[in-house]
Design a protein around this motif. Structure first.
Motif, mmCIF file in Angstrom:
data_model
loop_
_atom_site.group_PDB
_atom_site.id
_atom_site.type_symbol
_atom_site.label_atom_id
_atom_site.label_comp_id
_atom_site.label_asym_id
_atom_site.label_seq_id
_atom_site.Cartn_x
_atom_site.Cartn_y
_atom_site.Cartn_z
ATOM 1 N N HIS A 189 -11.547 -10.998 4.301
ATOM 2 C CA HIS A 189 -12.222 -9.743 4.579
ATOM 3 C C HIS A 189 -11.145 -8.683 4.826
ATOM 4 C CE1 HIS A 189 -16.047 -11.888 5.216
ATOM 5 N NE2 HIS A 189 -15.360 -12.759 5.931
ATOM 6 N N VAL A 190 -11.449 -7.447 4.465
ATOM 7 C CA VAL A 190 -10.495 -6.346 4.645
ATOM 8 C C VAL A 190 -11.176 -5.257 5.465
ATOM 9 C CG1 VAL A 190 -9.083 -4.607 3.494
ATOM 10 C CG2 VAL A 190 -9.328 -6.886 2.475
ATOM 11 N N PHE A 191 -10.525 -4.835 6.547
ATOM 12 C CA PHE A 191 -11.059 -3.860 7.495
ATOM 13 C C PHE A 191 -10.038 -2.738 7.620
ATOM 14 C CE2 PHE A 191 -11.581 -1.944 11.597
ATOM 15 C CZ PHE A 191 -12.864 -2.201 12.084
ATOM 16 N N GLY A 192 -10.441 -1.506 7.324
ATOM 17 C CA GLY A 192 -9.493 -0.402 7.420
ATOM 18 C C GLY A 192 -10.164 0.904 7.765
ATOM 19 N N GLY A 193 -9.460 1.735 8.541
ATOM 20 C CA GLY A 193 -10.000 3.035 8.926
ATOM 21 C C GLY A 193 -9.051 4.166 8.642
ATOM 22 N N SER A 194 -9.607 5.327 8.270
ATOM 23 C CA SER A 194 -8.836 6.525 7.965
ATOM 24 C C SER A 194 -7.886 6.220 6.800
ATOM 25 C CB SER A 194 -8.099 6.996 9.220
ATOM 26 O OG SER A 194 -7.621 8.299 9.062
ATOM 27 N N TRP A 195 -6.574 6.415 6.944
ATOM 28 C CA TRP A 195 -5.651 6.003 5.889
ATOM 29 C C TRP A 195 -5.813 4.516 5.594
ATOM 30 C CZ3 TRP A 195 -2.712 6.670 1.864
ATOM 31 C CH2 TRP A 195 -1.736 5.721 1.535
ATOM 32 N N GLY A 196 -6.187 3.744 6.599
ATOM 33 C CA GLY A 196 -6.450 2.326 6.365
ATOM 34 C C GLY A 196 -7.597 2.097 5.403
ATOM 35 N N SER A 197 -8.574 3.006 5.382
ATOM 36 C CA SER A 197 -9.662 2.893 4.393
ATOM 37 C C SER A 197 -9.122 3.188 2.998
ATOM 38 C CB SER A 197 -10.819 3.838 4.738
ATOM 39 O OG SER A 197 -10.512 5.191 4.460
ATOM 40 N N THR A 198 -8.232 4.165 2.894
ATOM 41 C CA THR A 198 -7.607 4.497 1.604
ATOM 42 C C THR A 198 -6.859 3.289 1.058
ATOM 43 O OG1 THR A 198 -7.170 6.676 2.586
ATOM 44 C CG2 THR A 198 -6.166 6.217 0.445
ATOM 45 N N LEU A 199 -6.008 2.729 1.898
ATOM 46 C CA LEU A 199 -5.184 1.603 1.468
ATOM 47 C C LEU A 199 -6.043 0.373 1.192
ATOM 48 C CD1 LEU A 199 -2.327 0.708 0.886
ATOM 49 C CD2 LEU A 199 -2.006 0.256 3.328
ATOM 50 N N SER A 200 -7.089 0.173 1.973
ATOM 51 C CA SER A 200 -8.009 -0.947 1.724
ATOM 52 C C SER A 200 -8.650 -0.819 0.356
ATOM 53 C CB SER A 200 -9.098 -0.991 2.800
ATOM 54 O OG SER A 200 -8.568 -1.246 4.076
ATOM 55 N N LEU A 201 -9.090 0.382 0.017
ATOM 56 C CA LEU A 201 -9.747 0.605 -1.262
ATOM 57 C C LEU A 201 -8.780 0.424 -2.429
ATOM 58 C CD1 LEU A 201 -11.880 3.655 -0.138
ATOM 59 C CD2 LEU A 201 -12.826 1.559 -1.138
ATOM 60 N N VAL A 202 -7.582 0.950 -2.297
ATOM 61 C CA VAL A 202 -6.601 0.798 -3.378
ATOM 62 C C VAL A 202 -6.220 -0.670 -3.535
ATOM 63 C CG1 VAL A 202 -4.307 1.453 -4.199
ATOM 64 C CG2 VAL A 202 -5.743 3.147 -3.049
ATOM 65 N N TYR A 203 -6.032 -1.360 -2.417
ATOM 66 C CA TYR A 203 -5.732 -2.789 -2.484
ATOM 67 C C TYR A 203 -6.862 -3.545 -3.172
ATOM 68 C CZ TYR A 203 -5.246 -7.646 -1.047
ATOM 69 O OH TYR A 203 -5.170 -9.021 -1.045
ATOM 70 N N ALA A 204 -8.100 -3.270 -2.762
ATOM 71 C CA ALA A 204 -9.246 -3.973 -3.349
ATOM 72 C C ALA A 204 -9.376 -3.676 -4.837
ATOM 73 C CB ALA A 204 -10.528 -3.579 -2.618
ATOM 74 N N GLN A 205 -9.083 -2.455 -5.244
ATOM 75 C CA GLN A 205 -9.174 -2.115 -6.655
ATOM 76 C C GLN A 205 -8.084 -2.807 -7.477
ATOM 77 O OE1 GLN A 205 -9.216 2.186 -6.516
ATOM 78 N NE2 GLN A 205 -11.390 2.264 -5.985
ATOM 79 N N HIS A 206 -6.965 -3.126 -6.863
ATOM 80 C CA HIS A 206 -5.903 -3.872 -7.552
ATOM 81 C C HIS A 206 -6.129 -5.379 -7.500
ATOM 82 C CE1 HIS A 206 -3.582 -0.098 -7.588
ATOM 83 N NE2 HIS A 206 -2.788 -0.690 -8.455
ATOM 84 N N HIS A 207 -6.792 -5.860 -6.436
ATOM 85 C CA HIS A 207 -6.952 -7.302 -6.244
ATOM 86 C C HIS A 207 -8.390 -7.637 -5.831
ATOM 87 C CE1 HIS A 207 -2.572 -7.782 -6.451
ATOM 88 N NE2 HIS A 207 -2.477 -6.748 -5.633
ATOM 89 N N PRO A 208 -9.366 -7.257 -6.634
ATOM 90 C CA PRO A 208 -10.759 -7.472 -6.231
ATOM 91 C C PRO A 208 -11.116 -8.933 -6.006
ATOM 92 C CG PRO A 208 -10.616 -6.871 -8.560
ATOM 93 C CD PRO A 208 -9.268 -6.642 -7.967
ATOM 94 N N GLN A 209 -10.443 -9.826 -6.719
ATOM 95 C CA GLN A 209 -10.752 -11.253 -6.596
ATOM 96 C C GLN A 209 -10.310 -11.824 -5.254
ATOM 97 O OE1 GLN A 209 -8.352 -9.897 -8.337
ATOM 98 N NE2 GLN A 209 -6.491 -11.141 -8.209
ATOM 99 N N ARG A 210 -9.494 -11.091 -4.509
ATOM 100 C CA ARG A 210 -8.992 -11.566 -3.219
ATOM 101 C C ARG A 210 -9.785 -11.025 -2.035
ATOM 102 N NH1 ARG A 210 -6.620 -15.903 -5.046
ATOM 103 N NH2 ARG A 210 -4.942 -15.461 -6.544
#
Length: 316
Positions: free
Chosen positions: A105-126
């Motif tokens: 699971h990935v939990f992120g807020g503010s810039w953490g939401s940005t980085l969470s989304l970019v990470y998920a878009q690069h590694h959706p299977q994870r």
């Protein structure tokens, strides 16, 4: 009303060498056999706090926290060298592989939401699920809103004036590029003064109701130095993203269960960021935290975030 889980201490912490002369502080808390969740902090440059562990049930979650490059307990502190969004995404993957976690699971807020989304878009299977708070889409209009005479300055003109007063030549130096030049310039005393003013301006806008304890905790000398310089570094480089990159790539994560929590009166990251993201993710839930601003520790937002982490446990 959901409140923080009890205070806990890590059962493991270590420094992870990620190359480029950077070492990341990483810790694990909770249940080593629980569902893995990674907490991605804001800023850029804020680092994690002890409270960040407490959004998750420690009996059911394996909680992983880390400080991003150059901030918190990561080394070298304050370093902006080789500090980009793609590098941070790669760091998250290094942590996952190092800990031998298949999906989390990935939990992120503010810039953490940005980085969470970019990470998920690069590694959706994870990514098993996303819990996102205070959405920052990292578009030019989003940085302008807070730091280039945008809407936030009209709502908090008194705090903005305090920020402007820190500059030797006033408003003429206060644009993001001007502030960044001073904060990375040879005059260390002036750089520290501008960094403190930057961080104090932003943190003063974070809560709907003024909170002196929150402001004090968020503006220690070390935190101001890394937060302000990191944020300016990322903003002058358009967060190392293409314009509108996150919204344009939402099709890659449309099947990941996602809960978005956003304060109705968030002045740092206005609610339309969350609204636009929710529209691009038709399976997502948007929870508007009434009587809340930007901070994760505000009562209603904290309640909704903890409820979200409880809900995500049902996915296994």
């Amino acid at each position: 009303m959901n409140d923080f889980y009890p205070e806990i201490t890590p059962y493991q912490h270590f420094m992870l060498d990620v190359g480029d002369n950077h070492q990341l502080y990483v810790e694990q808390c909770g249940n080593p056999r629980g569902q893995a969740v990674v907490f991605i902090h804001g800023g850029p440059g804020a680092g994690c706090s002890e409270k960040d562990r407490r959004f998750f049930d420690p009996e059911k979650y394996r909680i992983i926290l880390f400080d991003q490059r150059g901030c918190g307990r990561s080394l070298p502190h304050g370093s902006l060298e080789e500090n980009t969004t793609s590098a941070l995404v790669a760091d998250i993957e290094r942590i996952r592989r190092h800990l031998d976690i298949e999906r989390w699971h990935v939990f992120g807020g503010s810039w953490g939401s940005t980085l969470s989304l970019v990470y998920a878009q690069h590694h959706p299977q994870r990514v098993k699920s996303l819990v996102l708070r205070g959405i920052f889409l990292a578009r030019q209009q989003d940085t302008n809103w807070t730091f280039s005479g945008g809407g936030a300055t009209r709502i908090y003109p008194d705090h903005w004036q305090n920020y402007l007063d820190a500059f030797p030549e006033g408003e003429s130096q206060s644009d993001i590029h001007g502030a960044y030049k001073l904060m990375t310039g040879p005059d260390k005393a002036l750089a520290e003064k501008i960094a403190r003013a930057w961080a104090t301006w932003e943190m003063s806008c974070c809560t709907l109701v003024p909170d002196e304890n929150f402001l004090k905790e968020a503006t220690t000398d070390e935190r101001c130095w890394s937060l302000a310089r990191h944020e300016a570094h990322y903003m002058v480089n358009n967060c190392f993203l293409e314009e509108n990159q996150i919204l344009n790539n939402c099709h890659k994560i449309r099947d990941i269960p996602t809960i978005i929590v956003h304060g109705r009166f968030d002045i740092v990251c206005p609610l339309d960021n969350a609204w636009l993201l929710h529209r691009e993710l038709p399976k997502s839930q948007l929870i508007i935290s009434e009587q809340s601003g930007h901070a994760s520790v505000e009562t209603n937002t904290k309640h909704h975030l903890i409820a979200a982490t409880q809900q995500m446990l049902t996915l296994d």
